[in-house]
Scaffold this active site. Structure first.
Site, PDB file in Angstrom:
ATOM      1  N   ALA A  71       8.678  73.995  23.272  1.00 55.42           N
ATOM      2  CA  ALA A  71       7.397  73.480  22.758  1.00 55.42           C
ATOM      3  C   ALA A  71       7.056  72.152  23.420  1.00 55.42           C
ATOM      4  O   ALA A  71       5.884  71.876  23.720  1.00 55.42           O
ATOM      5  CB  ALA A  71       7.489  73.292  21.246  1.00 55.42           C
ATOM      6  N   THR A  72       8.073  71.348  23.697  1.00 54.15           N
ATOM      7  CA  THR A  72       7.821  70.048  24.329  1.00 54.15           C
ATOM      8  C   THR A  72       7.122  70.227  25.673  1.00 54.15           C
ATOM      9  O   THR A  72       6.147  69.531  25.987  1.00 54.15           O
ATOM     10  CB  THR A  72       9.137  69.275  24.498  1.00 54.15           C
ATOM     11  OG1 THR A  72       9.694  68.999  23.203  1.00 54.15           O
ATOM     12  CG2 THR A  72       8.923  67.968  25.247  1.00 54.15           C
ATOM     13  N   ASN A 153       7.055  69.125  10.661  1.00 53.95           N
ATOM     14  CA  ASN A 153       8.469  69.505  10.735  1.00 53.95           C
ATOM     15  C   ASN A 153       9.326  68.847   9.667  1.00 53.95           C
ATOM     16  O   ASN A 153      10.424  69.311   9.376  1.00 53.95           O
ATOM     17  CB  ASN A 153       9.028  69.173  12.117  1.00 53.95           C
ATOM     18  CG  ASN A 153       8.695  67.750  12.555  1.00 53.95           C
ATOM     19  OD1 ASN A 153       7.567  67.317  12.423  1.00 53.95           O
ATOM     20  ND2 ASN A 153       9.668  67.046  13.107  1.00 53.95           N
ATOM     21  N   GLN A 181       6.388  74.584  13.963  1.00 50.85           N
ATOM     22  CA  GLN A 181       6.970  74.752  12.628  1.00 50.85           C
ATOM     23  C   GLN A 181       6.186  75.731  11.764  1.00 50.85           C
ATOM     24  O   GLN A 181       6.457  75.845  10.567  1.00 50.85           O
ATOM     25  CB  GLN A 181       7.043  73.383  11.920  1.00 50.85           C
ATOM     26  CG  GLN A 181       8.031  72.430  12.561  1.00 50.85           C
ATOM     27  CD  GLN A 181       9.504  72.847  12.398  1.00 50.85           C
ATOM     28  OE1 GLN A 181       9.831  73.724  11.614  1.00 50.85           O
ATOM     29  NE2 GLN A 181      10.375  72.211  13.143  1.00 50.85           N
ATOM     30  N   SER A 201       8.211  77.086  20.118  1.00 48.47           N
ATOM     31  CA  SER A 201       9.577  77.191  20.647  1.00 48.47           C
ATOM     32  C   SER A 201      10.300  78.338  19.964  1.00 48.47           C
ATOM     33  O   SER A 201      10.272  78.435  18.733  1.00 48.47           O
ATOM     34  CB  SER A 201      10.358  75.904  20.349  1.00 48.47           C
ATOM     35  OG  SER A 201      10.429  75.063  21.460  1.00 48.47           O
ATOM     36  N   ALA A 202      11.026  79.131  20.729  1.00 47.86           N
ATOM     37  CA  ALA A 202      11.686  80.316  20.160  1.00 47.86           C
ATOM     38  C   ALA A 202      12.792  79.951  19.192  1.00 47.86           C
ATOM     39  O   ALA A 202      13.061  80.664  18.231  1.00 47.86           O
ATOM     40  CB  ALA A 202      12.258  81.167  21.295  1.00 47.86           C
ATOM     41  N   HIS A 203      13.454  78.807  19.423  1.00 48.98           N
ATOM     42  CA  HIS A 203      14.640  78.506  18.600  1.00 48.98           C
ATOM     43  C   HIS A 203      14.273  78.070  17.196  1.00 48.98           C
ATOM     44  O   HIS A 203      15.171  77.817  16.375  1.00 48.98           O
ATOM     45  CB  HIS A 203      15.525  77.476  19.290  1.00 48.98           C
ATOM     46  CG  HIS A 203      14.973  76.086  19.313  1.00 48.98           C
ATOM     47  ND1 HIS A 203      15.420  75.097  18.480  1.00 48.98           N
ATOM     48  CD2 HIS A 203      14.027  75.520  20.091  1.00 48.98           C
ATOM     49  CE1 HIS A 203      14.752  73.980  18.728  1.00 48.98           C
ATOM     50  NE2 HIS A 203      13.898  74.209  19.700  1.00 48.98           N
ATOM     51  N   THR A 239      11.363  80.477  38.367  1.00 47.86           N
ATOM     52  CA  THR A 239      11.822  81.815  37.993  1.00 47.86           C
ATOM     53  C   THR A 239      11.985  81.920  36.482  1.00 47.86           C
ATOM     54  O   THR A 239      12.597  81.050  35.851  1.00 47.86           O
ATOM     55  CB  THR A 239      13.159  82.131  38.694  1.00 47.86           C
ATOM     56  OG1 THR A 239      12.936  82.080  40.114  1.00 47.86           O
ATOM     57  CG2 THR A 239      13.689  83.500  38.315  1.00 47.86           C
ATOM     58  N   CYS A 326      15.376  65.006  16.448  1.00 49.30           N
ATOM     59  CA  CYS A 326      15.241  64.158  17.643  1.00 49.30           C
ATOM     60  C   CYS A 326      15.148  62.688  17.258  1.00 49.30           C
ATOM     61  O   CYS A 326      15.249  61.819  18.092  1.00 49.30           O
ATOM     62  CB  CYS A 326      14.031  64.556  18.473  1.00 49.30           C
ATOM     63  SG  CYS A 326      12.552  64.701  17.486  1.00 49.30           S
TER      64      CYS A 326
HETATM   65  C1  LIG Z   1       6.495  70.192  15.162  1.00 58.30           C
HETATM   66  C2  LIG Z   1       7.418  70.180  16.332  1.00 58.30           C
HETATM   67  N1  LIG Z   1       6.883  70.129  17.581  1.00 58.30           N
HETATM   68  C3  LIG Z   1       7.684  70.107  18.666  1.00 58.30           C
HETATM   69  C4  LIG Z   1       9.063  70.152  18.541  1.00 58.30           C
HETATM   70  C5  LIG Z   1       9.904  70.142  19.816  1.00 58.30           C
HETATM   71  O1  LIG Z   1      10.563  71.373  19.954  1.00 58.30           O
HETATM   72  P1  LIG Z   1      11.537  71.573  21.237  1.00 58.30           P
HETATM   73  O2  LIG Z   1      12.050  72.991  21.142  1.00 58.30           O
HETATM   74  O3  LIG Z   1      12.631  70.525  21.069  1.00 58.30           O
HETATM   75  O4  LIG Z   1      10.717  71.308  22.470  1.00 58.30           O
HETATM   76  C6  LIG Z   1       9.652  70.201  17.271  1.00 58.30           C
HETATM   77  C7  LIG Z   1      11.146  70.183  17.107  1.00 58.30           C
HETATM   78  N2  LIG Z   1      11.521  69.467  15.939  1.00 58.30           N
HETATM   79  C8  LIG Z   1      12.916  69.475  15.583  1.00 58.30           C
HETATM   80  C9  LIG Z   1      13.750  68.787  16.635  1.00 58.30           C
HETATM   81  S1  LIG Z   1      13.174  67.178  16.930  1.00 58.30           S
HETATM   82  C10 LIG Z   1      13.120  68.825  14.192  1.00 58.30           C
HETATM   83  O5  LIG Z   1      14.273  68.572  13.810  1.00 58.30           O
HETATM   84  O6  LIG Z   1      12.091  68.629  13.510  1.00 58.30           O
HETATM   85  C11 LIG Z   1       8.812  70.240  16.157  1.00 58.30           C
HETATM   86  O7  LIG Z   1       9.331  70.298  14.911  1.00 58.30           O
END
Ligand SMILES: Cc1ncc(COP(=O)(O)O)c(CN[C@@H](CS)C(=O)O)c1O
Length: 396
Positions: A71-72, A153, A181, A201-203, A239, A326
């Protein structure tokens, strides 16, 4: 017993997702851009993944979904792409965001401010969300982009995306929503929301870490963040991580199928955990209990430092957080709680619990017992805490 209650930080990959990913490491390993059979062998499952992603957010066939690293990266692609296209190379110079966005948005905006861009950080109300009218109020002739998160989040609060999207559409201003979220927790319909872009973000929905998506509504063009090969039609060079893309698509499919379970069973377990903690004196849910994603609660426990609580719970096998992962390293006051106007002492007392479809009743019962015990122990140890009902502000 181990109980994972930090799913807004990241989720476990669903075993069914992992099974879908396995073939693409050692068996179907070709480069998707290779013309031979080893490359072409990746295409069917990649196309299926895109189908799952498109249907998961109700994207139109003519829209684009670009596979990114997370997502970042998606968020940076939108904000920096708009900066290049609409500000550096056109006559705009203003962006509107909320003051409780994730650092992927706020830090990128801070960088743009260092380059001379004007950024408005909209305050949140006592409910922890942006007033729709404040968006209208701050729109300017030179506004290039409005970027408001779909759900927060830390608090789980859901923002009025459809209404904000309508205002932006009427004003002819591009609208991005960070849906990280929201996907997998509540329905996300990009057609109804009038968004031009969303990031995810998939995770966050039981897919693998290191892969994300950027939805681009048809008709919108963005200068890419990454230049290089012709992958993703030149919108994101490099890739493609085929296994992760397949995993993200399948995770989206499962997440959408599980939305009803999130809204009922996961919500019931979250409410059970939250209600038990609120039985303790001088506790309060930050932003209130309405209009939230079903899995999240951010609770202030007066007299208990968030970090001390996390350490105590970790000793008992329970994983939670004081706010976004983060920001976990720094011991600064929680910016979201600061945004609510909470005093500095209170801003250090927030604990975030975020559940998932893999949490069980037994785990929540165990967590409740551990949390109550930790609060009582830490308050007894506190030199500054003495239960004084009149000292605690109700609500935040
Ligand atoms: C609203 C929102 N937008 C962007 C991100 C970033 O996702 P990434 O996969 O790291 O790129 C997050 C990730 N928030 C996690 C890790 S900081 C939390 O503990 O809240 C998010 O919650």
């Amino acid at each position: 017993m181990e109980v994972y209650l930090d799913n807004n930080a990241t989720t476990a990959v669903d075993p069914a997702v992992y099974e879908q990913m396995k073939p693409f490491f050692c068996d179907i390993f070709g480069n998707p851009n290779s013309l031979h059979r080893f490359g072409a062998g990746t295409h069917p499952k990649m196309m299926e993944a895109l189908d799952y992603l498109y249907s998961g957010i109700n994207a139109d066939d003519e829209d684009d979904i670009v596979i990114t690293g997370n997502a970042t990266e998606s968020i940076n692609t939108v904000i920096k792409g708009i900066w290049i296209d609409k500000i550096l190379n056109a006559d705009k110079n203003h962006i509107i965001v909320s003051e409780v966005e994730h650092p992927a948005v706020t830090a990128t905006c801070k960088f743009l401010e260092s380059q001379g861009v004007s950024v408005t950080y909209l305050p949140v109300n006592e409910e922890g969300i942006v007033d729709v009218q404040s968006v209208k109020q701050y729109l300017r002739e030179d506004t290039a982009l409005v970027s408001i998160m779909w759900a927060n989040n830390e608090t789980g609060k859901i923002f009025p995306i459809e209404e904000i999207g309508q205002i932006c559409k009427e004003a002819g201003v591009l609208f991005h929503s960070d849906a990280t979220q929201a996907i997998g927790k509540i329905p996300v319909d990009v057609q109804k929301a009038n968004v031009d872009f969303i990031s995810f973000s998939a995770h966050k929905f039981h897919g693998p870490k290191g892969v994300g998506g950027l939805y681009i509504k048809k008709g919108n063009k963005l200068t890419p963040l990454l230049h290089g090969g012709e992958q993703m039609g030149g919108k994101r060079a490099g890739t493609v991580d085929v296994a992760s893309m397949v995993g993200m698509g399948f995770a989206m499919k499962l997440a959408v199928e599980a939305l009803e379970y999130e809204a009922t069973e996961v919500k019931r377990l979250r409410d059970k955990l939250e209600s038990a903690i609120l039985e303790l004196p001088e506790t309060v849910v930050i932003g209130g209990v309405n209009n939230r994603t079903p899995n999240t609660t951010l609770i202030s426990i007066r007299g208990v430092e968030g970090e001390s609580m996390l350490w105590d719970l970790n000793q008992k096998g329970i994983g939670a957080s004081t706010g976004s992962a983060c920001a976990s390293e720094d011991l600064e006051a929680n910016p979201v709680m600061n945004a609510f106007g909470s005093d500095s002492e209170l801003a250090h007392t927030g604990v975030r619990f975020s559940l998932s479809r893999f949490n069980t009743e037994e785990q929540i019962d165990y967590a409740i017992e551990a949390i109550i015990g930790a609060v009582k122990r830490l308050r007894n140890l506190s030199s500054s805490y003495a239960y004084a009902p009149e000292s605690h502000k109700s609500g935040l």
